[in-house]
Design an enzyme around this catalytic site. Structure first.
Site, PDB file in Angstrom:
ATOM      1  CG  ASP A  91       6.012  -4.996  -7.730  1.00 60.95           C
ATOM      2  OD1 ASP A  91       4.744  -6.076  -8.114  1.00 60.95           O
ATOM      3  OD2 ASP A  91       5.629  -4.295  -7.647  1.00 60.95           O
TER       4      ASP A  91
HETATM    5  N1  URA Z   1       3.268  -2.619  -3.504  1.00 55.84           N
HETATM    6  C1  URA Z   1       3.840  -3.031  -4.790  1.00 55.84           C
HETATM    7  O1  URA Z   1       4.471  -1.736  -5.555  1.00 55.84           O
HETATM    8  N2  URA Z   1       5.007  -3.659  -4.466  1.00 55.84           N
HETATM    9  C2  URA Z   1       5.327  -4.912  -3.945  1.00 55.84           C
HETATM   10  O2  URA Z   1       5.503  -5.360  -4.617  1.00 55.84           O
HETATM   11  C3  URA Z   1       4.306  -4.608  -3.191  1.00 55.84           C
HETATM   12  C4  URA Z   1       3.373  -3.750  -2.977  1.00 55.84           C
END
Ligand code: URA
Length: 236
Positions: free
Chosen positions: A106
């Site tokens: 993310d």
């Molecule tokens: N899980 C999440 O919530 N975000 C990420 O970036 C990776 C795994």
């Protein structure tokens, strides 16, 4: 124009992809023939028409494998209008050789991201059946306890009813832990811990399969994988 042949056959003939992988790449919109994006595996191309995967001409690419310490604030894609992408963090020489992130973090997640132009390898590492372990350091708003660890061991049920595969939660302090997952659903760690009533406040990936984040790499920095690391990802 030369003889016509099916696009998926042309890709598979390089020996880099199976017919099935070639079809998946084409359907995913990653293949161009004669400069035109082509999503139909059965489409016919001239035997001498230039074909490229992720912008890299087939047969003429050199595989590149980079470890990036992704900082927060950049997106895990190659081109997103109005956003700073992980490719923007690389130098000039790495801009047009078909690199893409093998998986996504993310925008606000930090940590280990593998960048490569080796489609088949990325495809294999990311295939759900490969079950590559990903380890994250996580901090939450709330107190993590043994019940959370047990729930993760059993497989947390997300808000939409999806039952996660069993994982591992290693408590480090009241509000921090390492969490290991064998799958990579959208926002998975955040959704798992939100479903336990403990929203994530910080997330960093520290391991991806056999690759461990090089703590010598500051946020935003990257380096090529070592030979051992390359061997390790190929034998994953
Ligand atoms: N899980 C999440 O919530 N975000 C990420 O970036 C990776 C795994």
């Amino acid at each position: 124009m030369g003889e016509l042949e099916r696009l998926d056959k042309r890709l598979a003939a390089t020996g880099k992809w199976s017919r099935r992988e070639a079809r998946d790449l084409i359907r995913a919109g990653r293949v161009t023939a004669d400069g035109q994006r082509c999503r139909a595996p059965e489409s016919k191309v001239g035997a001498d028409a230039p074909v490229a995967v992720d912008g890299v001409p087939i047969g003429a690419d050199r595989p590149v494998y980079l470890m990036l310490h992704k900082p927060a604030g950049v997106v895990s894609s190659t081109d997103e209008p109005g956003e700073r992408t992980v490719l923007d963090l690389l130098g000039e020489a790495y801009q047009n050789i078909g690199l893409f992130p093998a998986g996504r973090l993310d925008k606000d997640t930090e940590g280990l991201l593998l960048l490569t132009n080796d489609g088949p390898l990325a495809h294999r590492l990311l295939a759900p059946k490969s079950h590559v372990d990903k380890v994250y350091y996580v901090e939450v708003d709330g107190v993590l306890d043994e019940d959370d660890a047990e729930a993760v061991r059993q497989g947390v049920k997300l808000g939409d009813g999806y039952a996660c595969l069993p994982g591992k939660l290693e408590l480090l302090s009241d509000s921090s832990a390492y969490i290991t997952l064998r799958e990579g659903k959208y926002h998975q760690v955040k959704r798992m811990l939100a479903s336990r009533g403990k929203p994530v406040t910080y997330l960093k990936r520290v391991r991806f399969g056999p690759l461990e984040l090089d703590e010598g790499l500051p946020r935003g920095a990257w380096r090529p994988l070592t030979e051992e690391e390359q061997k390790a990802i190929f034998s994953q």
